[in-house]
Design a protein around this motif. Structure first.
Motif, mmCIF file in Angstrom:
data_model
loop_
_atom_site.group_PDB
_atom_site.id
_atom_site.type_symbol
_atom_site.label_atom_id
_atom_site.label_comp_id
_atom_site.label_asym_id
_atom_site.label_seq_id
_atom_site.Cartn_x
_atom_site.Cartn_y
_atom_site.Cartn_z
ATOM 1 N N ARG A 92 9.645 5.317 4.022
ATOM 2 C CA ARG A 92 9.406 6.588 3.331
ATOM 3 C C ARG A 92 10.304 6.647 2.102
ATOM 4 N NH1 ARG A 92 6.504 10.597 4.519
ATOM 5 N NH2 ARG A 92 6.240 9.914 6.679
ATOM 6 N N PHE A 118 3.804 0.852 2.662
ATOM 7 C CA PHE A 118 3.602 -0.195 3.661
ATOM 8 C C PHE A 118 3.463 -1.546 2.980
ATOM 9 C CE2 PHE A 118 3.158 2.104 7.564
ATOM 10 C CZ PHE A 118 2.621 3.336 7.223
ATOM 11 N N TYR A 131 0.845 -1.178 0.000
ATOM 12 C CA TYR A 131 0.000 0.000 0.000
ATOM 13 C C TYR A 131 0.889 1.240 0.000
ATOM 14 C CZ TYR A 131 -4.257 -2.619 1.120
ATOM 15 O OH TYR A 131 -5.336 -3.474 1.076
ATOM 16 N N GLN A 135 0.837 5.517 0.961
ATOM 17 C CA GLN A 135 0.103 6.555 1.692
ATOM 18 C C GLN A 135 0.748 7.906 1.446
ATOM 19 O OE1 GLN A 135 0.114 6.355 6.032
ATOM 20 N NE2 GLN A 135 -1.999 7.076 6.082
ATOM 21 N N LEU A 149 4.825 7.327 1.642
ATOM 22 C CA LEU A 149 5.094 6.289 2.640
ATOM 23 C C LEU A 149 4.530 4.974 2.117
ATOM 24 C CD1 LEU A 149 6.193 5.865 5.526
ATOM 25 C CD2 LEU A 149 3.943 6.487 6.393
ATOM 26 N N SER A 205 2.792 8.521 11.197
ATOM 27 C CA SER A 205 3.361 7.752 10.086
ATOM 28 C C SER A 205 3.875 6.390 10.501
ATOM 29 C CB SER A 205 4.477 8.542 9.399
ATOM 30 O OG SER A 205 3.969 9.740 8.866
ATOM 31 N N GLN A 206 3.349 5.869 11.609
ATOM 32 C CA GLN A 206 3.678 4.505 12.018
ATOM 33 C C GLN A 206 2.767 3.535 11.289
ATOM 34 O OE1 GLN A 206 3.499 4.168 16.285
ATOM 35 N NE2 GLN A 206 4.630 6.064 16.589
ATOM 36 N N ALA A 207 2.986 2.262 11.514
ATOM 37 C CA ALA A 207 2.110 1.261 10.925
ATOM 38 C C ALA A 207 0.706 1.386 11.503
ATOM 39 C CB ALA A 207 2.657 -0.136 11.208
ATOM 40 N N PRO A 208 -0.318 1.287 10.675
ATOM 41 C CA PRO A 208 -1.683 1.253 11.194
ATOM 42 C C PRO A 208 -1.870 0.064 12.142
ATOM 43 C CG PRO A 208 -1.694 1.610 8.830
ATOM 44 C CD PRO A 208 -0.292 1.258 9.206
ATOM 45 N N SER A 261 6.407 -1.593 9.313
ATOM 46 C CA SER A 261 6.581 -0.283 9.941
ATOM 47 C C SER A 261 6.599 0.862 8.939
ATOM 48 C CB SER A 261 7.871 -0.262 10.751
ATOM 49 O OG SER A 261 8.961 -0.652 9.935
#
Lengths: 117, 115
Positions: free
Chosen positions: A112, A90, A36, A38, A88, B40-43, A109
């Protein structure tokens, strides 16, 4: 429990160069893996997934990812980075939730990506 | 376009004052999730609904509650927000396993500020 690791907090790359964002996973059974992206103050946008089949998965915006079972990796790649790719990223695995057997995404985690003009 | 919509995008609330965040979806997905994301951490998954079946994560504080009155809507209630609850709250949906797409679809998020 299943888990996913993103070893780099930040990746810097020049525009036009190839980029790689790393992800490794730990699962029991067959992995369901996702990437994903962001952007600031936005939700997560789905890029691509690996469920089964070809190890090279193509996704949105020219991104692709390579599933490597022996190395338990699912690195995100793009042949030529754009400044607009800065965001960012993930990696996620579809995890089994406790005793219910249901599944939800468990995220790494985050990394970026900064693409310089 | 079918989508997941969160309202409001930005919410400011006072310390200790109850607040509700809303999420709606036009995807007709059975499963809805609430995630909390800080800096901006992991959900982090708070809870999810599998149809009407509510599933709380073990480490979700009691301060957080949820309601799902129908398939389309889901609410996150924070009974007494503390400064530590300031975060981005993400709503997501997915199909039941075996019903096709396996990925989750996310809303744009609600950024909560506690003053």
């Amino acid at each position: 429990a299943q888990s996913v690791a993103q070893p780099e907090d930040q990746v810097n790359v020049a525009e036009g160069n190839p980029l790689t964002v790393k992800c490794t996973y730990s699962v029991s059974g067959n992995p369901y893996l996702f990437w994903y992206v962001q952007y600031p103050n936005r939700g997560l946008q789905f890029l691509l997934k690996y469920i089964t089949g070809d190890n090279l998965v193509k996704g949105s915006y020219g991104f692709e990812a390579e599933f490597n079972k022996s190395q338990t990796s699912f690195h995100l790649k793009k042949p030529s980075a754009l400044v607009s790719d800065s965001a960012l990223y993930f990696c996620a695995v579809r995890d089994i939730l406790g005793l219910t057997g249901r599944r939800a995404l468990t995220f790494g985690s985050g990394t970026r990506l900064q693409v310089q003009p | 376009d079918a989508m997941v919509i969160q309202n409001p995008r930005y919410q400011v609330t006072q310390f200790g004052k109850p607040v509700t965040l809303s999420c709606s979806q036009t995807l007709n997905h059975n499963v809805m999730y609430w995630y909390q994301q800080k800096s901006s951490q992991a959900p982090k998954l708070l809870f999810h609904y599998y149809d009407k079946d509510f599933n709380n994560e073990a480490d979700t504080p009691d301060n957080f509650q949820s309601r799902r009155p129908n398939t389309s809507f889901c609410f996150l209630d924070i009974r007494s927000p503390g400064l530590g609850d300031a975060a981005m709250y993400l709503c997501a949906t997915s199909r039941k396993p075996g019903q096709g797409d396996t990925e989750a679809f996310f809303g744009q998020g609600t950024r909560l500020t506690v003053v």
